[in-house]
Design an enzyme around this catalytic site. Structure first.
Site, PDB file in Angstrom:
ATOM      1  N   ASP A 105       9.942   4.317  43.297  1.00 43.75           N
ATOM      2  CA  ASP A 105      10.735   5.540  43.111  1.00 43.75           C
ATOM      3  C   ASP A 105      11.371   5.577  41.712  1.00 43.75           C
ATOM      4  OD1 ASP A 105      11.906   7.956  43.839  1.00 43.75           O
ATOM      5  OD2 ASP A 105      12.608   7.194  45.771  1.00 43.75           O
ATOM      6  N   ASP A 110      10.550  15.983  47.961  1.00 42.77           N
ATOM      7  CA  ASP A 110      11.487  15.583  49.017  1.00 42.77           C
ATOM      8  C   ASP A 110      11.644  16.704  50.049  1.00 42.77           C
ATOM      9  OD1 ASP A 110      11.983  13.055  48.143  1.00 42.77           O
ATOM     10  OD2 ASP A 110      13.895  13.498  47.179  1.00 42.77           O
TER      11      ASP A 110
HETATM   12  C1  GLA Z   1      14.122   9.640  46.696  1.00 40.66           C
HETATM   13  C2  GLA Z   1      12.800   9.743  47.413  1.00 40.66           C
HETATM   14  C3  GLA Z   1      13.046   9.752  48.913  1.00 40.66           C
HETATM   15  C4  GLA Z   1      13.785   8.504  49.310  1.00 40.66           C
HETATM   16  C5  GLA Z   1      15.062   8.373  48.509  1.00 40.66           C
HETATM   17  C6  GLA Z   1      15.723   7.034  48.734  1.00 40.66           C
HETATM   18  O1  GLA Z   1      14.875  10.791  46.851  1.00 40.66           O
HETATM   19  O2  GLA Z   1      12.101  10.867  47.016  1.00 40.66           O
HETATM   20  O3  GLA Z   1      11.833   9.856  49.618  1.00 40.66           O
HETATM   21  O4  GLA Z   1      12.954   7.385  49.092  1.00 40.66           O
HETATM   22  O5  GLA Z   1      14.834   8.501  47.112  1.00 40.66           O
HETATM   23  O6  GLA Z   1      16.910   6.895  48.035  1.00 40.66           O
END
Ligand code: GLA
Length: 754
Positions: A496, A566
């Site tokens: 990430d 997301d």
């Molecule tokens: C980001 C990712 C999510 C999740 C969060 C965790 O927003 O896109 O899918 O993994 O971080 O903090």
């Protein structure tokens, strides 16, 4: 009085004939006039035989030709549908001078225009020399042919020892070109590069429509479509990363080009740092597309003898409209770009607990979810954020990559063993390039972050960006990941990256080198990924950046899948998936089924609808399984099994957007056809039925008209009278009538060749 005149061309007799012509691949034609290899037709344009060279690349249904003009510059001659092997390719001729305002240099479609000689258009390269000279004019020097599909062409400034090597490689299957440049300083003093593109491509004067993708967090993949007019349209990221806000991809249709018809040129830049693509219609109506490093805040110093490689700017041509363009690019990405190309396996179906638990992960809680996931037929269990350091909220812990003892007293092993005993493999979330100020790492190394000392700094999501350009930071990041993978049986990393750069200072190196962070950070990111993959060959990696903030063909050379957004609301996802698949294959498009009503739009949808939306890509489940009923589990289990049966077609077949959900459409219909045309899968969705309108009759595409295909419902019904089997011609000409009404309803069907 106008001083308009046409350049007088010197004429020379035709001295050479084309050599090495092949149907596919690179034809390297050295000639004074490039006549038909077969007919030896007389020269159309003559150039100086001392420098006269024309290069022709053929692949798929495309031909690309460029050559050296009378002044010694390298310019494009032709790019479009494939011409016959024996067709004459005219020699390169310089552009006209347009009055006293636009010199011939401006009006010549340079392959790689350097800023100098009075260039007003988008430059590929701009340089400042140590003595203040900023004029750079590149002329052809030589060429080499590393293999049947590649050529490297060397250019050099007319008086100074700055060379640019242009790399060209054409894919014989799709005709997609990979172009990049290497800039080298042979001067005795450093030079400063202020602008360095990978390539410029030129399209002939015509009416065009430009498609490109923009967005924001949780709103990625919006398709924009607009007429190209005089001037520039800039799509870019200044964020140090690819960005949600624009994606480094374009498609340009000529005249009435639409989804399935017409000439389309397209391309994608393989770079995960600040980037820019400029689409420019010039003073004589030619359209030029230039892409590479974003010149904003750019500065790369080349010391004597040093080189800089640019990213690759891929580009291709289709005469089957925007749909044809995306099919070619998807096929190319599968075969040439992905880490496991040319035969990447379809992705495992994953379960990810993020939306169920957020950071409240515990051994018992994860194990309980793993049991429920395994019962559905899930292949991979992924634990998301929260397992490490003092991570309870997003205020602390990033950078401290040890297992949190409160949550996992015995480390990760018991959970991983449990997941394995349930028949799944194990994946883990990491965010390697970030640090929270509240972390042991930051307390120990406060100088490791990007910032301008003494200045305020943005701490988005209370985190800072580690300066990966620094060798010690690179070593730390590689070291902890290598250790994690060496000590645990981890099959998959969700990598990430949850913020963009701000205040991108690097004060530990001399001032003139500080802006190199834009390049060196990403080079180190790629090299860490490459080294990890080499040392742990089984590892698979997802590129995530708060959703789709880091999706490009650069990162996709090192990662197996991406997280598009997301936003997992299924209706929003339909539009996002429509945008995403214009540039990237469904193979890499992870799509989770999450809870209803959705947290973002408060929209309630059925589990079946959510599953059928996610089944268009790499299916995953991200819901809170603790809340599922037995009926929910049975539905998911049935559809996951059905998905596996058609998955290869869905994620590696040719995608046809029969009805796009864009522009307020009430319906969506997507069809995927396996490359050998033995199977097709059809997904249909109605958003909100109005005035009783039924689902439109769908004429399929891409089937073998003479073969017989049986129809099987994956979910949903057709109207009475629909045959159980019929020819490809029937399904394509008569079509299929899906029985679908209501709000947020979906159906899916498969067609198997008998
Ligand atoms: C980001 C990712 C999510 C999740 C969060 C965790 O927003 O896109 O899918 O993994 O971080 O903090």
């Amino acid at each position: 009085m106008h001083t308009l005149r046409t350049l007088q061309l010197k004429t020379f007799p035709c001295l050479h004939v084309a050599i090495g012509l092949t149907m596919i691949g690179l034809n390297f034609v050295s000639s004074a006039c490039v006549a038909s290899a077969q007919t030896m037709a007389p020269a159309v344009v003559k150039v100086d035989p001392a420098s006269g060279t024309v290069f022709r690349l053929d692949g798929g249904d495309a031909t690309y030709a460029f050559g050296v003009n009378q002044r010694g510059e390298l310019q494009q001659i032709y790019w479009g549908g494939k011409v016959a092997a024996g067709d004459p390719i005219p020699a390169a001729t310089v552009g006209i001078e347009w009055a006293s305002f636009d010199s011939s240099y401006n009006n010549t479609p340079q392959e790689y225009a350097s800023w100098g000689a009075g260039l007003f258009q988008e430059a590929a390269l701009k340089v400042t020399f140590a003595d203040g000279n900023r004029d750079l004019v590149l002329h052809y020097v030589s060429s080499t042919k590393p293999d049947a599909h590649s050529i490297e062409v060397k250019l050099k400034d007319i008086s100074r020892a700055v060379t640019v090597t242009l790399h060209y490689k054409i894919d014989p299957e799709t005709g997609i070109l990979a172009r990049s440049a290497t800039i080298e300083n042979g001067e005795p003093k450093p030079i400063l590069l202020e602008q360095a593109a990978a390539a410029s491509y030129t399209l002939p004067p015509a009416h065009y429509t430009l498609n490109y993708l923009t967005g924001r967090w949780a709103g990625e993949w919006t398709l924009n479509s607009e007429a190209i007019h005089g001037g520039e349209r800039v799509i870019e990221s200044r964020r140090g990363t690819t960005g949600h806000q624009a994606n480094p991809w374009f498609a340009i249709g000529r005249g009435d080009a639409d989804e399935e018809h017409g000439e389309t040129w397209f391309g994608a830049l393989a770079w995960s740092g600040s980037w820019r693509i400029v689409i420019e219609q010039d003073q004589l109506d030619k359209v030029r597309v230039t892409g590479g490093y974003n010149p904003f805040d750019f500065g790369y110093q080349l010391k004597p003898g040093e080189k800089l490689d640019t990213p690759i700017f891929y580009a291709g041509y289709s005469d089957h409209g925007f749909g044809g363009a995306s099919r070619l690019l998807a096929r190319f990405t599968l075969a040439q770009v992905l880490p496991r190309a040319p035969n990447p396996k379809p992705r495992p179906v994953i379960y990810n607990s993020w939306e169920a638990t957020e950071m409240n992960v515990t051994e018992a809680g994860q194990e309980a979810l793993a049991e429920k996931a395994a019962a559905l037929g899930i292949d991979r269990f992924v634990m998301d954020d929260g397992w490490f350091g003092q991570r309870k909220t997003d205020h602390a812990g990033l950078g401290d990559w040890y297992v949190n003892k409160e949550k996992f007293p015995n480390g990760l092993k018991p959970l991983i063993d449990k997941v394995h005993s349930l028949g799944m493999d194990f994946g883990l979330w990491v965010e390697p390039e970030m640090v929270n100020p509240d972390s042991d790492l930051y307390r120990k190394h406060p100088d490791w972050v990007l910032n301008f000392p003494g200045r305020p700094r943005n701490e988005e999501r209370t985190q800072l960006v580690l300066n990966l350009a620094r060798p010690d930071v690179r070593a730390y990041v590689f070291g902890f990941l290598d250790k994690l993978l060496s000590e645990n049986q981890i099959a998959f990393l969700k990598w990430d990256y949850n913020r963009n750069w701000s205040e991108p200072g690097w004060d530990q190196v001399p001032v003139e080198e500080q802006k190199e962070v834009y390049v060196k950070f990403i080079q180190n990111l790629y090299s860490i990924l490459a080294e990890l993959r080499a040392k742990h060959p089984g590892i698979e990696i997802e590129s995530c950046s708060g959703g789709g903030g880091r999706v490009d063909l650069g990162i996709l050379h090192y990662t197996d899948e991406v997280w598009p957004s997301d936003n997992t609301d299924p209706l929003d996802r339909l539009t996002q998936q429509d945008g995403f698949t214009r540039a990237y294959p469904t193979q890499v498009m992870l799509s989770w089924v999450t809870d209803s009503p959705h947290w973002m739009n408060n929209r309630a949808t059925s589990l079946t609808y959510r599953l059928l939306v996610s089944m268009e890509g790499a299916l995953g489940i991200g819901a809170n399984l603790n809340k599922w009923t037995d009926e929910d589990s049975a539905t998911a289990k049935r559809l996951i099994a059905a998905y596996h049966q058609v998955q290869k077609t869905v994620v590696q077949g040719d995608l046809y957007r029969l009805i796009s959900p864009t522009n307020g459409s009430e319906f969506t219909a997507t069809e995927m056809v396996s490359p050998d045309r033995s199977q097709a899968v059809l997904f249909t969705y109605v958003h909100a039925t109005q005035e009783g309108r039924g689902f439109p009759n769908l004429e399929l595409l891409g089937l073998d008209p003479d073969a017989t295909y049986t129809l099987t419902s994956i979910e949903g019904k057709t109207l009475p009278g629909t045959p159980a089997a019929a020819s490809g011609a029937w399904w394509m000409r008569h079509g299929i009538d899906v029985n679908l009404r209501g709000d947020f309803q979906a159906a899916a069907f498969r067609f198997d060749r008998k």
